[in-house]
Design an enzyme around this catalytic site. Sequence first.
Site, PDB file in Angstrom:
ATOM      1  N   GLY A   2     -39.157  94.098 -43.033  1.00 42.17           N
ATOM      2  CA  GLY A   2     -40.347  93.548 -42.417  1.00 42.17           C
ATOM      3  C   GLY A   2     -40.800  92.298 -43.151  1.00 42.17           C
TER       4      GLY A   2
ATOM      5  N   GLY B 196     -36.976  97.445 -42.833  1.00 45.08           N
ATOM      6  CA  GLY B 196     -37.077  97.331 -41.389  1.00 45.08           C
ATOM      7  C   GLY B 196     -35.753  97.085 -40.709  1.00 45.08           C
TER       8      GLY B 196
ATOM      9  N   GLU C 254     -38.270 100.098 -51.015  1.00 40.74           N
ATOM     10  CA  GLU C 254     -39.729 100.081 -50.995  1.00 40.74           C
ATOM     11  C   GLU C 254     -40.398 100.445 -52.315  1.00 40.74           C
ATOM     12  OE1 GLU C 254     -38.356 100.111 -46.843  1.00 40.74           O
ATOM     13  OE2 GLU C 254     -37.800 101.234 -48.631  1.00 40.74           O
TER      14      GLU C 254
ATOM     15  N   ASP D  29     -39.976 103.790 -44.963  1.00 40.44           N
ATOM     16  CA  ASP D  29     -40.581 104.052 -43.651  1.00 40.44           C
ATOM     17  C   ASP D  29     -39.544 103.768 -42.570  1.00 40.44           C
ATOM     18  OD1 ASP D  29     -40.592 101.251 -43.999  1.00 40.44           O
ATOM     19  OD2 ASP D  29     -42.430 100.994 -42.850  1.00 40.44           O
TER      20      ASP D  29
END
Length: 365
Positions: free
Chosen positions: A65, A117, A140, A148
Amino acid sequence: MSDEVLIDKRDGLGLITLNRPKAINALNHPMALAVLAALRQWAEDDEVRAVVVTGAGERGLCAGGDIVAIYEDAKDSDGGAGSPSGKFWRDEYILNAYIGRYPKPYVVVMDGIVMGGGVGLSGHGSHRIVTERSKVGMPETGIGFVPDVGGTHLLSRTPGEIGTHVALTAARMGVGDAIAAGFADYYVPSDRIPSLLEALRTAEPEVAIAKFAQAAPPSELVAQRQWIDACYSADTVEEIVSRLRAHPSAAANAAASDVMAKSPVALKVTLRSLRNARTLATLEETLNEEYRVSVAALSSHDLVEGIRAQVVDKDRDPQWQPATLDDVTAEQVDSYFTALGDDDLDLVAPEGPPYERQGRRRQHA
């Protein structure tokens, strides 16, 4: 914004090209919405046999992301599900779930860097192709965040404790590791990818891929499962680190140092997320919990500090708060899993199976 993701339809294929090569195709909110809209349209389009996803440039499919945008949001707002990042994650996770249930072949070329992502765009697809240049991972914890985009779903289903190792150390997986861990299906050398894409125009994905796929190299992580499983099966991060340090393997000792460099609170939340994900039956259930965790992280000190240190100032010296694992309380970890009420994601698995290649969606031992 149309320039940042190229969408086309020809020769029976729905073609999606992430087109931010200077940012290694980092995914932002408008890009996620564009991809989701195209997939929904093509699902009902009889002219589309399969979807093919690639990334522009030579560096990777997708580096994750747009964390600089997330940094600015976390630094300058009160966070929450209604913040720009909260809204982005909601739509991104809806996209991840839709990919996991897509009714047609979803072919994704995971060449180069595929992080965060990027795993969400690829890891839930039906035909996942890696090359010798692939570097796949969920980094992360190094920025004070938690895996995620359905990452805990994938990580919790790897052979043994490989997923726990990858998550806590932010390790990058190459070809053999990515396939063995269940993040990818096929190995195709990068110089054969153009020919594969051409073959997809006239052949079904299984047939086209079979022409170019080769045996993957052995997985280094699988070869190290003895110490990985022994150390990472512990119930706490503290005990995991203790076992890694005490193990005679130099690789285990190095892993302990890698873990200790990460955000203490992110490590503890990540371990709980992984253990919880093992008990959740569907990707949708896992994404619902990940959304709560992500929204909570947006208000944390460590997410802002981690991105600052790694990406903004690049001093590689984050000052975590709390600074040690012992200082992280159970109440702090619990707060990441608090229900959001009306703001919860509330994804529900639809009835009926998605497209499945035979043997693709297997439970790893």
